[in-house]
Motif scaffolding. Structure first.
Motif, PDB file in Angstrom:
ATOM      1  N   TYR A  47       5.192   0.369  -7.145  1.00 62.11           N
ATOM      2  CA  TYR A  47       4.023  -0.466  -6.857  1.00 62.11           C
ATOM      3  C   TYR A  47       3.913  -1.641  -7.824  1.00 62.11           C
ATOM      4  CZ  TYR A  47      -0.894  -1.866  -6.802  1.00 62.11           C
ATOM      5  OH  TYR A  47      -2.060  -2.590  -6.783  1.00 62.11           O
ATOM      6  N   GLU A  48       3.994  -1.374  -9.114  1.00 59.80           N
ATOM      7  CA  GLU A  48       3.832  -2.436 -10.107  1.00 59.80           C
ATOM      8  C   GLU A  48       4.921  -3.495  -9.968  1.00 59.80           C
ATOM      9  OE1 GLU A  48       1.336  -2.903 -11.974  1.00 59.80           O
ATOM     10  OE2 GLU A  48       0.278  -1.008 -11.683  1.00 59.80           O
ATOM     11  N   GLU A  49       6.151  -3.056  -9.707  1.00 63.15           N
ATOM     12  CA  GLU A  49       7.257  -4.010  -9.574  1.00 63.15           C
ATOM     13  C   GLU A  49       7.140  -4.823  -8.288  1.00 63.15           C
ATOM     14  OE1 GLU A  49      11.043  -2.120 -10.021  1.00 63.15           O
ATOM     15  OE2 GLU A  49      10.448  -1.039 -11.831  1.00 63.15           O
ATOM     16  N   LEU A  50       6.731  -4.167  -7.184  1.00 59.33           N
ATOM     17  CA  LEU A  50       6.582  -4.905  -5.929  1.00 59.33           C
ATOM     18  C   LEU A  50       5.423  -5.882  -6.010  1.00 59.33           C
ATOM     19  CD1 LEU A  50       7.741  -5.244  -3.091  1.00 59.33           C
ATOM     20  CD2 LEU A  50       6.078  -3.574  -2.278  1.00 59.33           C
ATOM     21  N   LEU A  51       4.405  -5.528  -6.783  1.00 54.17           N
ATOM     22  CA  LEU A  51       3.282  -6.436  -6.992  1.00 54.17           C
ATOM     23  C   LEU A  51       3.768  -7.747  -7.610  1.00 54.17           C
ATOM     24  CD1 LEU A  51       0.193  -6.193  -6.510  1.00 54.17           C
ATOM     25  CD2 LEU A  51      -0.020  -5.501  -8.902  1.00 54.17           C
ATOM     26  N   ASP A  52       4.705  -7.651  -8.557  1.00 54.47           N
ATOM     27  CA  ASP A  52       5.256  -8.842  -9.203  1.00 54.47           C
ATOM     28  C   ASP A  52       6.156  -9.636  -8.270  1.00 54.47           C
ATOM     29  OD1 ASP A  52       3.950  -8.282 -11.562  1.00 54.47           O
ATOM     30  OD2 ASP A  52       5.614  -7.152 -12.421  1.00 54.47           O
ATOM     31  N   GLN A  53       6.773  -8.944  -7.294  1.00 56.70           N
ATOM     32  CA  GLN A  53       7.703  -9.617  -6.384  1.00 56.70           C
ATOM     33  C   GLN A  53       7.122  -9.756  -4.972  1.00 56.70           C
ATOM     34  OE1 GLN A  53      11.848  -8.274  -6.643  1.00 56.70           O
ATOM     35  NE2 GLN A  53      11.359  -7.135  -8.514  1.00 56.70           N
ATOM     36  N   PHE A  54       5.810  -9.731  -4.882  1.00 58.76           N
ATOM     37  CA  PHE A  54       5.149  -9.732  -3.570  1.00 58.76           C
ATOM     38  C   PHE A  54       5.537 -10.950  -2.737  1.00 58.76           C
ATOM     39  CE2 PHE A  54       1.429 -10.224  -0.734  1.00 58.76           C
ATOM     40  CZ  PHE A  54       1.381  -8.950  -0.200  1.00 58.76           C
ATOM     41  N   SER A  55       5.722 -12.084  -3.375  1.00 55.61           N
ATOM     42  CA  SER A  55       6.043 -13.312  -2.642  1.00 55.61           C
ATOM     43  C   SER A  55       7.421 -13.256  -1.973  1.00 55.61           C
ATOM     44  CB  SER A  55       5.983 -14.522  -3.585  1.00 55.61           C
ATOM     45  OG  SER A  55       6.917 -14.378  -4.641  1.00 55.61           O
ATOM     46  N   LYS A  56       8.259 -12.288  -2.356  1.00 54.13           N
ATOM     47  CA  LYS A  56       9.580 -12.142  -1.738  1.00 54.13           C
ATOM     48  C   LYS A  56       9.530 -11.386  -0.419  1.00 54.13           C
ATOM     49  CE  LYS A  56      12.129 -12.240  -6.133  1.00 54.13           C
ATOM     50  NZ  LYS A  56      13.078 -11.488  -7.015  1.00 54.13           N
TER      51      LYS A  56
ATOM     52  N   ALA B 115       0.828  -1.208   0.000  1.00 52.72           N
ATOM     53  CA  ALA B 115       0.000   0.000   0.000  1.00 52.72           C
ATOM     54  C   ALA B 115       0.863   1.259   0.000  1.00 52.72           C
ATOM     55  CB  ALA B 115      -0.927  -0.012   1.210  1.00 52.72           C
ATOM     56  N   CYS B 116       1.983   1.218   0.704  1.00 51.18           N
ATOM     57  CA  CYS B 116       2.886   2.379   0.733  1.00 51.18           C
ATOM     58  C   CYS B 116       3.491   2.647  -0.638  1.00 51.18           C
ATOM     59  CB  CYS B 116       3.981   2.170   1.772  1.00 51.18           C
ATOM     60  SG  CYS B 116       3.407   2.379   3.483  1.00 51.18           S
ATOM     61  N   THR B 117       3.867   1.594  -1.347  1.00 49.89           N
ATOM     62  CA  THR B 117       4.411   1.812  -2.696  1.00 49.89           C
ATOM     63  C   THR B 117       3.340   2.352  -3.635  1.00 49.89           C
ATOM     64  OG1 THR B 117       3.974  -0.495  -3.388  1.00 49.89           O
ATOM     65  CG2 THR B 117       6.140  -0.015  -2.405  1.00 49.89           C
ATOM     66  N   TYR B 118       2.092   1.967  -3.417  1.00 45.62           N
ATOM     67  CA  TYR B 118       0.991   2.519  -4.221  1.00 45.62           C
ATOM     68  C   TYR B 118       0.843   4.015  -3.950  1.00 45.62           C
ATOM     69  CZ  TYR B 118      -3.716   3.341  -6.014  1.00 45.62           C
ATOM     70  OH  TYR B 118      -4.788   3.853  -6.685  1.00 45.62           O
TER      71      TYR B 118
ATOM     72  N   GLU C 282      16.553  -1.825   1.738  1.00 47.65           N
ATOM     73  CA  GLU C 282      17.455  -2.691   2.509  1.00 47.65           C
ATOM     74  C   GLU C 282      17.291  -4.154   2.115  1.00 47.65           C
ATOM     75  OE1 GLU C 282      16.611  -2.008   6.595  1.00 47.65           O
ATOM     76  OE2 GLU C 282      17.267   0.092   6.562  1.00 47.65           O
ATOM     77  N   LYS C 283      16.064  -4.535   1.778  1.00 44.84           N
ATOM     78  CA  LYS C 283      15.781  -5.920   1.407  1.00 44.84           C
ATOM     79  C   LYS C 283      15.937  -6.154  -0.094  1.00 44.84           C
ATOM     80  CE  LYS C 283      12.593  -6.760   5.241  1.00 44.84           C
ATOM     81  NZ  LYS C 283      13.436  -7.808   5.868  1.00 44.84           N
ATOM     82  N   GLU C 284      16.464  -5.134  -0.785  1.00 50.78           N
ATOM     83  CA  GLU C 284      16.686  -5.185  -2.239  1.00 50.78           C
ATOM     84  C   GLU C 284      15.380  -5.490  -2.989  1.00 50.78           C
ATOM     85  OE1 GLU C 284      19.878  -7.957  -2.825  1.00 50.78           O
ATOM     86  OE2 GLU C 284      21.386  -6.505  -2.201  1.00 50.78           O
ATOM     87  N   LEU C 285      14.324  -4.836  -2.519  1.00 52.22           N
ATOM     88  CA  LEU C 285      13.015  -4.948  -3.153  1.00 52.22           C
ATOM     89  C   LEU C 285      12.623  -3.599  -3.741  1.00 52.22           C
ATOM     90  CD1 LEU C 285      11.210  -7.117  -0.465  1.00 52.22           C
ATOM     91  CD2 LEU C 285      11.696  -7.803  -2.819  1.00 52.22           C
ATOM     92  N   PRO C 286      11.824  -3.580  -4.800  1.00 48.82           N
ATOM     93  CA  PRO C 286      11.493  -2.321  -5.476  1.00 48.82           C
ATOM     94  C   PRO C 286      10.527  -1.455  -4.665  1.00 48.82           C
ATOM     95  CG  PRO C 286      10.290  -4.140  -6.476  1.00 48.82           C
ATOM     96  CD  PRO C 286      11.247  -4.751  -5.495  1.00 48.82           C
ATOM     97  N   CYS C 287      10.618  -0.142  -4.874  1.00 50.45           N
ATOM     98  CA  CYS C 287       9.685   0.807  -4.261  1.00 50.45           C
ATOM     99  C   CYS C 287       8.568   1.184  -5.226  1.00 50.45           C
ATOM    100  CB  CYS C 287      10.419   2.071  -3.805  1.00 50.45           C
ATOM    101  SG  CYS C 287      11.602   1.771  -2.475  1.00 50.45           S
TER     102      CYS C 287
ATOM    103  N   LEU D 155       6.592   8.035   5.156  1.00 50.41           N
ATOM    104  CA  LEU D 155       6.580   7.040   4.085  1.00 50.41           C
ATOM    105  C   LEU D 155       7.971   6.452   3.876  1.00 50.41           C
ATOM    106  CD1 LEU D 155       4.908   5.691   1.826  1.00 50.41           C
ATOM    107  CD2 LEU D 155       5.505   7.607   0.353  1.00 50.41           C
ATOM    108  N   SER D 156       9.007   7.243   4.131  1.00 51.83           N
ATOM    109  CA  SER D 156      10.388   6.791   3.930  1.00 51.83           C
ATOM    110  C   SER D 156      10.748   5.595   4.806  1.00 51.83           C
ATOM    111  CB  SER D 156      11.368   7.940   4.226  1.00 51.83           C
ATOM    112  OG  SER D 156      11.191   8.429   5.552  1.00 51.83           O
ATOM    113  N   LEU D 157      10.068   5.418   5.943  1.00 52.04           N
ATOM    114  CA  LEU D 157      10.365   4.282   6.827  1.00 52.04           C
ATOM    115  C   LEU D 157      10.213   2.968   6.077  1.00 52.04           C
ATOM    116  CD1 LEU D 157      10.893   3.207   9.789  1.00 52.04           C
ATOM    117  CD2 LEU D 157       8.392   3.042   9.969  1.00 52.04           C
ATOM    118  N   ILE D 158       9.124   2.823   5.321  1.00 52.27           N
ATOM    119  CA  ILE D 158       8.869   1.586   4.593  1.00 52.27           C
ATOM    120  C   ILE D 158       9.695   1.526   3.313  1.00 52.27           C
ATOM    121  CG2 ILE D 158       7.104   0.191   3.456  1.00 52.27           C
ATOM    122  CD1 ILE D 158       6.975   0.326   6.530  1.00 52.27           C
TER     123      ILE D 158
END
Length: 451
Positions: A217-226, A95-98, A210-215, A201-204
């Motif tokens: 929304y569309e990219e995190l949606l694809d990598q949600f399982s990570k 939700a934060c990335t959205y 740090e976890k090498e995950l995208p900020c 918002l910067s906290l998340i």
């Protein structure tokens, strides 16, 4: 401040009225004092929040199974849909990335998070709004809202204060301790954590980096399982050191069990039922047409739905989760959808062939999607109402008594001119949601052409 409303969970503790798609926050068992009508927890929370913040500042984070019901009860509110259930941290992160990439929210702006199943007064949400000022003025990592405990509970997190001025400085946060440990914490002046969070918002976003995950929304949606399958409390709050909190002294309750929920119900009997005069503090909630009568039984709950029947002593209702097994949630027997509702009447499976019979109501001005199936055929019998039926490009009016045969692979849909009820019999090798292949359709053009 933008607010994320968390709506998730499977509703296990309030079975049989709640199921995998209709969690506890959607049960219409609370009385709206202004309208006199029954409303759900999510409707109550949204109505109260609308008195404090603008509608455009709220979004809902939920799973795909709850989208139709949210639309049905709240209307066209922005919804962030989790691809799978992975607890509250992944839901909040998505939700934060959205908010950031889709709505353009800046990193230094404050995000608030509230659950949709708390029973409080509007004053509680005014205090939630004050958390924005707390976070920006004190530069803390996160702001929380503490509730004065009334008993040692293992269901809540605890805030342990170091200093109390106009706000509480929190030394540490302890998530769901044992009742014995909770009693010690309360003696030290600890508060319950209300489940409300406010943070830049910067906290998340920084946590995702740090976890090498995208900020995005569309990219995190694809990598949600990570994303780690963990609660926001364990994943984030317990690891922070700069925590402040406001306190709330008004009424607050988590309506998580039948015992606590019935304490806030204005009627002892909802639906077709009756209580004898010597049945004290007993509640009946009945969604079926069959009458339910209770004689001489006190301090109990009788809940009846198409999913099953529960008879419980009120204090024992908290043990509901321990009694559940896979069979209870194999197929929801009743669901509300964006177009109306359906109730399962019968299901059989023999020699690889399944037959599922439903009763559906498509509300006036709404429609079933234009769709086809690869693994089942259907027969519809119209019971009441007037509707437009489309099959493989051909359009016709349907009336009560009409029988519609839909072979495997046939494209079909229905638009209700008035509330329309039908019996639907599905037959095939696999009757699952994934066998609904939806297509686009211009309903305004179809309706005008009929008229």
């Amino acid at each position: 401040m933008k607010l994320i409303l968390l709506s998730g969970g499977s509703g296990t503790r309030l079975w049989p009225l709640s199921n995998d798609s209709r969690a506890k926050q959607f049960l219409k068992v609370l009385r709206n004092d202004d309208t006199g009508e029954l409303e759900s927890m999510v409707q109550r929370v949204y109505r109260q929040l609308a008195e404090v913040v603008a509608a455009e500042d709220m979004i809902v984070a939920t799973n795909a199974a709850q989208v139709d019901m949210l639309r049905n009860q709240l209307g066209d509110i922005p919804i962030v849909i989790e691809p799978e259930r992975r607890d509250t941290f992944p839901a909040i992160a998505l939700a934060c990335t959205y908010l950031h990439s889709a709505l353009g929210m800046k990193e230094d702006e404050v995000v608030g998070v509230v659950s949709v199943d708390a029973f409080v007064d509007v004053a509680f949400y005014r205090q939630v709004k004050e958390l924005e000022k707390l976070v920006t003025s004190t530069k803390v990592e996160i702001g929380l809202l503490g509730i004065k405990p009334t008993y040692p509970s293992s269901k809540y997190g605890y805030l342990i204060p170091t200093l109390s001025t106009e706000y509480m400085q929190v030394d540490r946060f302890v998530e769901k301790p044992s009742e014995e440990a909770a009693e010690v914490l309360i003696e030290k002046g600890a508060y319950w954590n209300s489940g409300v969070f406010a943070f830049p918002l910067s906290l998340i976003l920084n946590r995702l980096i740090e976890k090498e995950l995208p900020c995005s929304y569309e990219e995190l949606l694809d990598q949600f399982s990570k994303l780690p399958k963990n609660s926001f409390d364990y994943e984030v709050v317990e690891n922070l050191t700069k925590i402040s909190a406001l306190t709330y002294d008004g009424y607050w309750k988590d309506l998580g069990t039948w015992n606590t929920l019935t304490e806030e119900m204005s009627e002892q009997v909802i639906g077709n039922g009756g209580l004898s005069e010597d049945s004290f503090n007993t509640h009946i909630v009945n969604e079926l047409d069959l009458p339910v009568i209770v004689l001489g039984i006190s301090n109990a709950v009788v809940a009846v739905s198409a999913d099953g029947i529960l008879v419980t002593d009120k204090p024992a209702s908290s043990r509901m989760k321990d009694m559940l097994h896979d069979g209870l949630f194999s197929r929801p027997m009743y669901e509300e959808r964006r177009w109306g509702w359906y109730r399962v009447l019968d299901f059989t499976k023999k020699e690889g062939r399944e037959v599922l019979t439903k009763r559906l109501c498509v509300e006036s001005g709404k429609n079933l999607s234009y769709q086809f199936h690869n693994h089942r055929s259907e027969v519809w019998t119209i019971i009441s109402g007037d509707a437009i039926f489309i099959q493989d490009g051909e359009t016709k009016m349907v009336l009560p008594g009409d029988v519609l045969t839909i072979p495997l692979g046939s494209k079909h849909c229905l638009y209700a001119l008035t509330d329309t009820e039908l019996i639907e019999v599905q037959m095939g090798s696999s009757i699952v949601e994934e066998d609904i292949i939806r297509l686009e359709k211009d309903w305004s053009t179809i309706v005008e052409s009929i008229r």
